[in-house]
Scaffold this motif. Structure first.
Motif, short mmCIF file in Angstrom:
data_model
loop_
_atom_site.label_atom_id
_atom_site.label_comp_id
_atom_site.label_asym_id
_atom_site.label_seq_id
_atom_site.Cartn_x
_atom_site.Cartn_y
_atom_site.Cartn_z
N PHE A 100 0.84 -1.19 0.00
CA PHE A 100 0.00 0.00 0.00
C PHE A 100 0.88 1.24 0.00
CE2 PHE A 100 0.45 -1.55 4.32
CZ PHE A 100 0.70 -0.42 5.09
N TYR A 101 0.32 2.34 -0.52
CA TYR A 101 1.06 3.57 -0.77
C TYR A 101 0.26 4.77 -0.30
CZ TYR A 101 3.15 0.30 -4.07
OH TYR A 101 3.73 -0.80 -4.63
N ASN A 102 0.94 5.83 0.10
CA ASN A 102 0.29 7.10 0.37
C ASN A 102 0.60 8.00 -0.82
OD1 ASN A 102 -0.69 9.54 1.17
ND2 ASN A 102 0.35 9.60 3.14
N THR A 103 -0.35 8.11 -1.72
CA THR A 103 -0.16 8.94 -2.91
C THR A 103 -0.72 10.34 -2.73
OG1 THR A 103 -2.24 8.12 -3.86
CG2 THR A 103 -0.22 6.94 -4.45
N GLY A 104 -1.20 10.63 -1.52
CA GLY A 104 -1.76 11.95 -1.24
C GLY A 104 -0.70 12.96 -0.84
N LYS A 105 -1.15 14.12 -0.42
CA LYS A 105 -0.26 15.21 -0.02
C LYS A 105 -0.13 15.34 1.50
CE LYS A 105 -1.20 17.93 -4.11
NZ LYS A 105 -1.68 19.21 -4.65
N ASP A 106 -0.95 14.61 2.25
CA ASP A 106 -0.96 14.72 3.71
C ASP A 106 -0.46 13.45 4.36
OD1 ASP A 106 -2.11 17.30 3.69
OD2 ASP A 106 -4.10 16.42 3.41
N THR A 107 0.13 13.60 5.56
CA THR A 107 0.53 12.46 6.36
C THR A 107 -0.71 11.84 7.00
OG1 THR A 107 2.69 13.41 6.85
CG2 THR A 107 1.87 11.74 8.37
N LEU A 108 -0.84 10.53 6.91
CA LEU A 108 -1.92 9.82 7.59
C LEU A 108 -1.42 9.50 9.00
CD1 LEU A 108 -2.92 7.33 4.75
CD2 LEU A 108 -3.90 9.58 5.26
N THR A 109 -2.17 9.90 10.00
CA THR A 109 -1.73 9.68 11.38
C THR A 109 -2.44 8.48 11.97
OG1 THR A 109 -3.38 11.23 12.22
CG2 THR A 109 -1.20 12.12 11.74
N THR A 110 -1.76 7.78 12.84
CA THR A 110 -2.23 6.58 13.52
C THR A 110 -2.88 5.57 12.56
OG1 THR A 110 -4.37 7.56 14.14
CG2 THR A 110 -2.55 7.79 15.72
N LEU A 111 -2.20 5.32 11.46
CA LEU A 111 -2.70 4.37 10.46
C LEU A 111 -2.65 2.95 11.02
CD1 LEU A 111 -3.64 3.71 7.56
CD2 LEU A 111 -1.23 3.59 6.93
N MET A 112 -3.75 2.22 10.88
CA MET A 112 -3.86 0.83 11.33
C MET A 112 -4.44 0.01 10.18
SD MET A 112 -3.84 -1.31 14.11
CE MET A 112 -4.06 -0.30 15.54
N VAL A 113 -3.86 -1.17 9.95
CA VAL A 113 -4.35 -2.08 8.93
C VAL A 113 -4.81 -3.35 9.63
CG1 VAL A 113 -3.81 -3.27 6.77
CG2 VAL A 113 -2.59 -1.17 7.34
N THR A 114 -6.02 -3.82 9.33
CA THR A 114 -6.55 -5.03 9.94
C THR A 114 -7.20 -5.91 8.87
OG1 THR A 114 -8.67 -3.98 10.44
CG2 THR A 114 -7.03 -3.94 12.16
N VAL A 115 -7.31 -7.18 9.18
CA VAL A 115 -8.05 -8.12 8.33
C VAL A 115 -9.23 -8.63 9.16
CG1 VAL A 115 -6.68 -10.16 8.93
CG2 VAL A 115 -7.88 -10.08 6.76
N GLU A 116 -10.38 -8.73 8.50
CA GLU A 116 -11.57 -9.20 9.20
C GLU A 116 -12.43 -10.00 8.24
OE1 GLU A 116 -14.37 -5.26 8.74
OE2 GLU A 116 -13.05 -5.36 10.47
N GLY A 117 -13.20 -10.91 8.78
CA GLY A 117 -14.12 -11.69 7.96
C GLY A 117 -14.71 -12.83 8.74
N GLU A 118 -15.91 -13.23 8.35
CA GLU A 118 -16.57 -14.38 8.97
C GLU A 118 -15.90 -15.64 8.46
OE1 GLU A 118 -19.13 -14.52 11.20
OE2 GLU A 118 -18.92 -12.35 11.37
#
Length: 72
Positions: free
Chosen positions: A11-29
């Motif tokens: 994944f990439y940050n292609t924007g102009k702003d810093t993303l703060t407290t970024l969290m990535v999770t996986v979920e599913g039944e």
């Protein structure tokens, strides 16, 4: 039901702003993770890239759906 499957994505940050407290999770039944389903990235600066990897085990027979969720 069966052996673990590795889920990995870049994944990439292609924007102009810093993303703060970024969290990535996986979920599913019907999914169980081999390790923590959460990956805390923290501050994610513009132009940055990273990879999220997790091993999942289906806990039910048949098709299983899940999502990788990004929150900040």
């Amino acid at each position: 039901m069966g052996p673990p499957a590795k889920v990995s994505m870049d994944f990439y940050n292609t924007g102009k702003d810093t993303l703060t407290t970024l969290m990535v999770t996986v979920e599913g039944e019907g999914l169980q993770t081999m390790d923590s389903p959460r990956y805390f990235v923290g501050n994610f600066a513009p132009g940055s890239s990273d990879t999220y990897s997790v091993e999942v085990i289906p806990t039910a027979a048949g098709p299983v759906e899940g999502n990788v969720v990004f929150t900040y």
